[in-house]
Structures are given as structure tokens and as C-alpha cells.
Write a protein that holds these residues in place. Sequence first.
Motif, PDB file in Angstrom:
ATOM      1  N   THR A  22     -34.714  43.006 126.502  1.00 50.45           N
ATOM      2  CA  THR A  22     -34.696  41.662 125.923  1.00 50.45           C
ATOM      3  C   THR A  22     -35.382  40.623 126.812  1.00 50.45           C
ATOM      4  O   THR A  22     -35.401  39.448 126.462  1.00 50.45           O
ATOM      5  CB  THR A  22     -33.236  41.212 125.684  1.00 50.45           C
ATOM      6  OG1 THR A  22     -32.501  41.361 126.911  1.00 50.45           O
ATOM      7  CG2 THR A  22     -32.586  42.043 124.595  1.00 50.45           C
ATOM      8  N   GLU A  23     -35.950  41.036 127.960  1.00 52.66           N
ATOM      9  CA  GLU A  23     -36.437  40.049 128.915  1.00 52.66           C
ATOM     10  C   GLU A  23     -37.627  39.251 128.384  1.00 52.66           C
ATOM     11  O   GLU A  23     -37.722  38.043 128.596  1.00 52.66           O
ATOM     12  CB  GLU A  23     -36.802  40.713 130.245  1.00 52.66           C
ATOM     13  CG  GLU A  23     -37.351  39.776 131.303  1.00 52.66           C
ATOM     14  CD  GLU A  23     -36.407  38.646 131.714  1.00 52.66           C
ATOM     15  OE1 GLU A  23     -36.836  37.794 132.512  1.00 52.66           O
ATOM     16  OE2 GLU A  23     -35.250  38.598 131.244  1.00 52.66           O
ATOM     17  N   LEU A  24     -38.558  39.900 127.674  1.00 55.33           N
ATOM     18  CA  LEU A  24     -39.687  39.155 127.127  1.00 55.33           C
ATOM     19  C   LEU A  24     -39.201  38.109 126.126  1.00 55.33           C
ATOM     20  O   LEU A  24     -39.657  36.957 126.148  1.00 55.33           O
ATOM     21  CB  LEU A  24     -40.692  40.091 126.463  1.00 55.33           C
ATOM     22  CG  LEU A  24     -41.882  39.401 125.782  1.00 55.33           C
ATOM     23  CD1 LEU A  24     -42.648  38.520 126.762  1.00 55.33           C
ATOM     24  CD2 LEU A  24     -42.811  40.433 125.145  1.00 55.33           C
ATOM     25  N   GLU A  25     -38.267  38.479 125.267  1.00 56.80           N
ATOM     26  CA  GLU A  25     -37.738  37.514 124.304  1.00 56.80           C
ATOM     27  C   GLU A  25     -37.029  36.378 125.020  1.00 56.80           C
ATOM     28  O   GLU A  25     -37.170  35.208 124.640  1.00 56.80           O
ATOM     29  CB  GLU A  25     -36.782  38.208 123.333  1.00 56.80           C
ATOM     30  CG  GLU A  25     -36.255  37.284 122.237  1.00 56.80           C
ATOM     31  CD  GLU A  25     -35.379  37.999 121.230  1.00 56.80           C
ATOM     32  OE1 GLU A  25     -34.912  37.331 120.289  1.00 56.80           O
ATOM     33  OE2 GLU A  25     -35.146  39.221 121.386  1.00 56.80           O
ATOM     34  N   ARG A  26     -36.293  36.681 126.095  1.00 53.61           N
ATOM     35  CA  ARG A  26     -35.617  35.637 126.860  1.00 53.61           C
ATOM     36  C   ARG A  26     -36.636  34.673 127.472  1.00 53.61           C
ATOM     37  O   ARG A  26     -36.477  33.451 127.404  1.00 53.61           O
ATOM     38  CB  ARG A  26     -34.760  36.247 127.967  1.00 53.61           C
ATOM     39  CG  ARG A  26     -33.876  35.227 128.678  1.00 53.61           C
ATOM     40  CD  ARG A  26     -33.266  35.830 129.950  1.00 53.61           C
ATOM     41  NE  ARG A  26     -34.264  35.984 130.992  1.00 53.61           N
ATOM     42  CZ  ARG A  26     -34.619  35.022 131.844  1.00 53.61           C
ATOM     43  NH1 ARG A  26     -34.053  33.822 131.774  1.00 53.61           N
ATOM     44  NH2 ARG A  26     -35.529  35.256 132.768  1.00 53.61           N
ATOM     45  N   LEU A  27     -37.699  35.218 128.037  1.00 53.98           N
ATOM     46  CA  LEU A  27     -38.724  34.373 128.643  1.00 53.98           C
ATOM     47  C   LEU A  27     -39.406  33.494 127.597  1.00 53.98           C
ATOM     48  O   LEU A  27     -39.689  32.314 127.850  1.00 53.98           O
ATOM     49  CB  LEU A  27     -39.767  35.241 129.352  1.00 53.98           C
ATOM     50  CG  LEU A  27     -39.312  35.910 130.649  1.00 53.98           C
ATOM     51  CD1 LEU A  27     -40.378  36.877 131.141  1.00 53.98           C
ATOM     52  CD2 LEU A  27     -38.981  34.882 131.720  1.00 53.98           C
ATOM     53  N   GLN A  28     -39.667  34.055 126.422  1.00 54.63           N
ATOM     54  CA  GLN A  28     -40.332  33.274 125.370  1.00 54.63           C
ATOM     55  C   GLN A  28     -39.421  32.169 124.848  1.00 54.63           C
ATOM     56  O   GLN A  28     -39.896  31.060 124.551  1.00 54.63           O
ATOM     57  CB  GLN A  28     -40.778  34.210 124.249  1.00 54.63           C
ATOM     58  CG  GLN A  28     -41.923  35.126 124.670  1.00 54.63           C
ATOM     59  CD  GLN A  28     -42.249  36.190 123.650  1.00 54.63           C
ATOM     60  OE1 GLN A  28     -41.401  36.591 122.841  1.00 54.63           O
ATOM     61  NE2 GLN A  28     -43.478  36.682 123.665  1.00 54.63           N
ATOM     62  N   LEU A  29     -38.123  32.433 124.739  1.00 53.56           N
ATOM     63  CA  LEU A  29     -37.187  31.388 124.328  1.00 53.56           C
ATOM     64  C   LEU A  29     -37.053  30.331 125.418  1.00 53.56           C
ATOM     65  O   LEU A  29     -36.931  29.131 125.123  1.00 53.56           O
ATOM     66  CB  LEU A  29     -35.822  32.004 124.004  1.00 53.56           C
ATOM     67  CG  LEU A  29     -35.743  32.786 122.694  1.00 53.56           C
ATOM     68  CD1 LEU A  29     -34.441  33.573 122.621  1.00 53.56           C
ATOM     69  CD2 LEU A  29     -35.865  31.852 121.496  1.00 53.56           C
TER      70      LEU A  29
END
Length: 270
Positions: A22-29
Motif C-alpha cells: 500500500t506504500e505507493l497509494e499512501r505516498l500518492q494520498l
Amino acid sequence: MSAHAVPADAYTTGLLSKDLPTELERLQLLEKTYDPGTVQALGRLPMRADWRCLEVGAGAGSIAYWLADRVPDGSVLAVDIDPRFIDADRAPQLEVRGSDITTDDFPAGSFDLIHARAVFMHLPRRREMIERAMQWLAPGGWLVLEDVHFLPAADSPYPAWQEVHGAYLTALAQQGIDLSWARRLPAELAAAGCEAVDVSVTPGGLGVDEVQDQLLGIRLIQSGPRLVEAGLVTAEQMAAAQRLVESGPAPDLSTFVYSAWGRKPAGPAQ
């Protein structure tokens, strides 16, 4: 343009590891939440088309791309300890490099702008790193640092959030993150010799807006298993916190992002 990998270190195995699904989604959010404040701060600078920029801890790349669009005759070097999510082909003046700024170095006076968001709070020798960044700046160049100041979890009006947010803050502190460093940024820039020091603050937290609630929801999914495994919180408490986020609660501010900037004097090197 180039992209170089660096070996993973102990930090990359923690709560914010790029290996977490989920890290990419966290960074994008995170970008959606905090890019407006960053862009506003950077927009106050007298940026020229030929500036040489260093973007430290570039994450998923949004600010590096924004800078590249504004320096068509200059350059942007985007560094991250793990740059896998940054597109090195986004612009001809963009270079992406795997780099640990605590051990790597750059030539003195080689940048007109150095920007880092949510980076220095992770570093063990923050004051020393500001002094090194000042050396990397050209005379008259700008240093822009942004970090997160976390408010005490016990002050939340929501018991479920007190428990889980408190566990998260404990885990961050155990990972070496300074939860209150951000407040000191303006004074630290001034102490390092910066002129024209200024600051702006962006609030964050539970119930502030839909994007931030999405960010917090991802954070619970990402950190939950490790917090439970560490004995900092129970699975039942994690589930209660997730339900609270999904309920759209009244706002509970828990963070302030401090955006601080200052200019290196144009006179002789300090």
C-alpha cells in the motif's frame, strides 16, 4: 537522465517501507493532501527558469515533476533512498538518483533550491544536515524544509483514535522519527545562517477532508499488522479505529505540517 538503485537499509523495513503493497497509494494520498501547501510555499520564491533544484526524499515524484515544469532551462535532481516510484523519463531536465543524504554528498554551491518534505524528521543529525544543505546551496539559494509536527494522541476526543494513533506514534518514535522537530524548523534555518526566514502551516488529521481520511485509512491497513505484532495495540482496537475513520467523524486535528524556508546569504560563504 538516470536512475540508480541503493541497497535497502534498516529504515526501509519499517512502517514506511516501499515494499509494503500500500506504500505507493499512501505516498500518492500524501501528495494530494500536502502538495497544495508545498506548491504555495515554493511559489513564494523568486524561481527562475534556469534554477538547479535538489528534491530530497522525492517519494512518488509529484513535487519533482512540478519543479521540472518550472525550470525548463535548469535541472531537477530528485533523490530518494528508494526511488522506484519516480519516473526518470518525465522531463529531460529531471534526473532521478538513489541516494542517502546522510552519507552522500554534493558539490558546494551546486543548487539554487533544495526542498525536502517529511525527510529531516527522520534523520539522526538534523542540525548537521541543515548545515550540509547550506553548503550545497549557491549564494542566494533557497532552502525549503517541511516536516510534520504530531500532537499528543491522548488529546484526541475519540478513545479509539487515542489508542491506535498513540500506538502509531510510539512505533514512529521507536523508528527514530522526531515527532516535534517540525516546530523548530524556522529557528533552525535562522541558526544555520538563512535570511528571510518564513513559515506556513497546514493542518491535518481525522475528519479534516475525504483525502486525509483515505490517507489515514491506508495508514491503518499498512501499519496495523506490525502494531498488533509489536503488542502496541490489539486487532479489535485497530478495527474500531478503522470504523471511526469510515464514519466521517467531526474533525480532530492531530498534525501540522510546517513549511519553512530561508535564503542563503549572497555574500561570502559562511
